[in-house]
Design an enzyme around this catalytic site. Structure first.
Site, PDB file in Angstrom:
ATOM      1  N   HIS A 309       0.858  -1.193   0.000  1.00 21.18           N
ATOM      2  CA  HIS A 309       0.000   0.000   0.000  1.00 21.18           C
ATOM      3  C   HIS A 309       0.885   1.231   0.000  1.00 21.18           C
ATOM      4  CE1 HIS A 309      -3.157   2.811   1.181  1.00 21.18           C
ATOM      5  NE2 HIS A 309      -3.983   1.892   0.731  1.00 21.18           N
ATOM      6  N   ASP A 367      -7.869  -5.709   0.252  1.00 20.86           N
ATOM      7  CA  ASP A 367      -8.308  -6.540  -0.868  1.00 20.86           C
ATOM      8  C   ASP A 367      -7.868  -7.987  -0.763  1.00 20.86           C
ATOM      9  OD1 ASP A 367      -9.652  -4.526  -2.183  1.00 20.86           O
ATOM     10  OD2 ASP A 367      -7.819  -3.757  -3.071  1.00 20.86           O
TER      11      ASP A 367
END
Ligand code: CMC
Length: 433
Positions: A309, A367
């Site tokens: 991320h 996710d």
């Protein structure tokens, strides 16, 4: 909004024979920011920051992320507490209005969403224009933008009441549109919203009910759906939110801005990653294939989807909750020993102990486990990003509202480091060679 931040001194930049002193601003928490607004005028130089890795593009009081600690706060409340104790509609109120609602405010707010879930009858014709094999995200991009053709009475962005109605309309109609995109895709008749169901229950019914039999909402599914919406509600100035802000900075109407956000979210580095993560787990298939797969990641043949991320350099707090939801949903409606879940857990274990991932601070993001959960709930992979866009709509609209209300707001207009040809004369075609 300009008076909410505090001055934290100045920073001096020397460039050539010029020296410029710039204010340093402190927010309520998080890193200070150097205010470079006067830099160009003072030095004739721009700053260069592709990917905005060091740039705060706006002032915001909605969501805060501490990427090193793995903290996510909405209006100050930790996401773990909201996911465990609140619900999506309450979080919508919190994001839009800044505070958790009182019981009376909650009832009124939920009622106004419920009363706006229906679509104009003519709106359904849009779906028929798409091929049956259209990706549901393609349908979302097109149809959500088309809402601006139906609600002329809420397009004046300078009218606070109209902005409010647009926000409610978007939050209320997204589930109806998303469910229709799904039904159209699988060739089943559309199911109309029902006012006696809550937000998540109503959405599940619109997706999974068929005229041939009654549909009873499974409470475990409804809870998991609501939590998934809560986990995706907002995430600070990510790519799609920045897209919504940039589109909105020109004065574009909210429906058009949200359509722009949906288009951005579709990309595999952003919302599209949940679809890619599940595809990847299926490709790996069994835990014994993981080492070979990891070697491919290290050789940079592909990425480990659902990992990494831009902001989190620690475990994504949303992934912790999502993993719990995956456990609950699989126990209730799927296979608790689902081979994909086993692959995911083993992949996570191996990656978190591997130097390549440790060094780069790559951890599971939201996710990684959402695909397994949504798949067990009965959604095809093509719907995963649609569900993300449904949930993120409130974040987009809250950020858009905040931007419109900010007196320092200007049209977004980045500059560039130009490396193309300098001025030259046109050459007629017969003289080119
Ligand atoms: N698998 C393998 N290596 C990775 C991964 C990954 N998922 N993510 C980053 N890296 C490596 C990257 O190759 C680079 O290595 P090196 O230093 O050797 O060149 C290093 O880590 C830094 O990566 P980066 O590309 O500079 O990081 P970024 O901040 O630009 O990218 C990201 C962030 C989310 C786009 C990226 O981590 C990624 O592509 N992840 C996979 C897609 C994904 O799961 N996206 C969902 C994000 S969360 C939900 C959302 O926001 O929509």
């Amino acid at each position: 909004m300009t008076d909410t931040n505090n001055s934290a001194g100045t920073a001096t930049l020397t460039y050539g024979d010029k020296s410029v002193e710039m204010p340093v601003l402190s927010g309520s928490t998080g890193p200070d920011v150097i205010d470079i607004r006067k830099l160009y005028a003072a030095t004739d130089a721009f700053t260069y920051d592709p990917g905005f890795t060091s740039t705060a593009a706006c002032e915001s009081a909605i969501t805060f992320i501490d990427g090193d600690k793995g903290t996510l706060l909405h209006r100050g409340y930790p996401i773990g507490q909201l996911a465990a104790q609140s619900n999506f509609v309450e979080v919508c109120h919190l994001l839009l209005h800044g505070e958790l609602p009182t019981a009376e405010q909650y009832e009124k707010f939920e009622r106004s969403i419920t009363m706006h879930t229906m679509l104009h009858a003519q709106f359904d014709r849009f779906f028929e224009g798409f091929r049956r094999d259209a990706h549901p995200m393609a349908i979302m991009v097109g149809t959500v933008g088309a809402l601006s053709a139906f609600y002329h009475d809420s397009l004046d962005i300078h009218d606070a009441r109209q902005r409010e109605i647009s926000a409610i309309r978007l939050i209320a109609k997204m589930p109806t549109i998303a469910a229709r995109a799904y039904k159209y895709h699988i060739g089943q008749p559309f199911v109309s919203p029902r006012n006696d169901l809550n937000y998540a229950e109503n959405f599940l019914r619109m997706c999974f009910a068929v005229p041939a039999e009654d549909y009873v909402v499974n409470p475990v599914m409804a809870k998991a759906m609501d939590r998934i919406f809560t986990l995706h509600a907002d995430h600070e100035q990510n790519a799609s939110t920045s897209t919504v802000r940039l589109a909105g900075s020109s004065g574009a109407n909210p429906f058009a801005c949200i359509a722009a956000g949906i288009a951005c979210l579709w990309g595999p580095s952003h919302g599209g990653a949940n679809e890619e993560a599940l595809t990847m787990l299926k490709e790996i298939g069994t835990p014994d294939k993981i080492p070979e797969f990891i070697e491919g990641v290290k050789a940079k043949k592909y990425k480990l989807m659902g990992f990494g991320h831009r902001v989190y350099k620690n475990y994504d707090p949303r992934a912790t909750v999502m993993k719990e939801s995956a456990d609950e949903v699989l126990a209730a409606v799927g296979d608790p020993n689902d081979p994909l879940f086993q692959v995911a857990k083993e992949l996570e274990r191996i990656a978190l102990n591997d130097e390549y991932f440790i060094e780069r601070k790559l951890f599971p993001n939201v996710d990684f486990y959402s695909g397994i959960t949504l798949s067990a709930m009965g959604f095809p992979t093509s719907m995963f990003t649609v569900l993300f866009s449904l949930a993120r709509t409130v974040g987009w609209i809250a950020q858009w509202q905040e931007m419109i209300g900010d007196p320092t707001q200007k049209i977004g207009r980045p500059r560039q480091l130009y490396t193309g040809p300098t001025e030259r004369d046109y050459v007629p075609i017969q003289n080119r060679g």
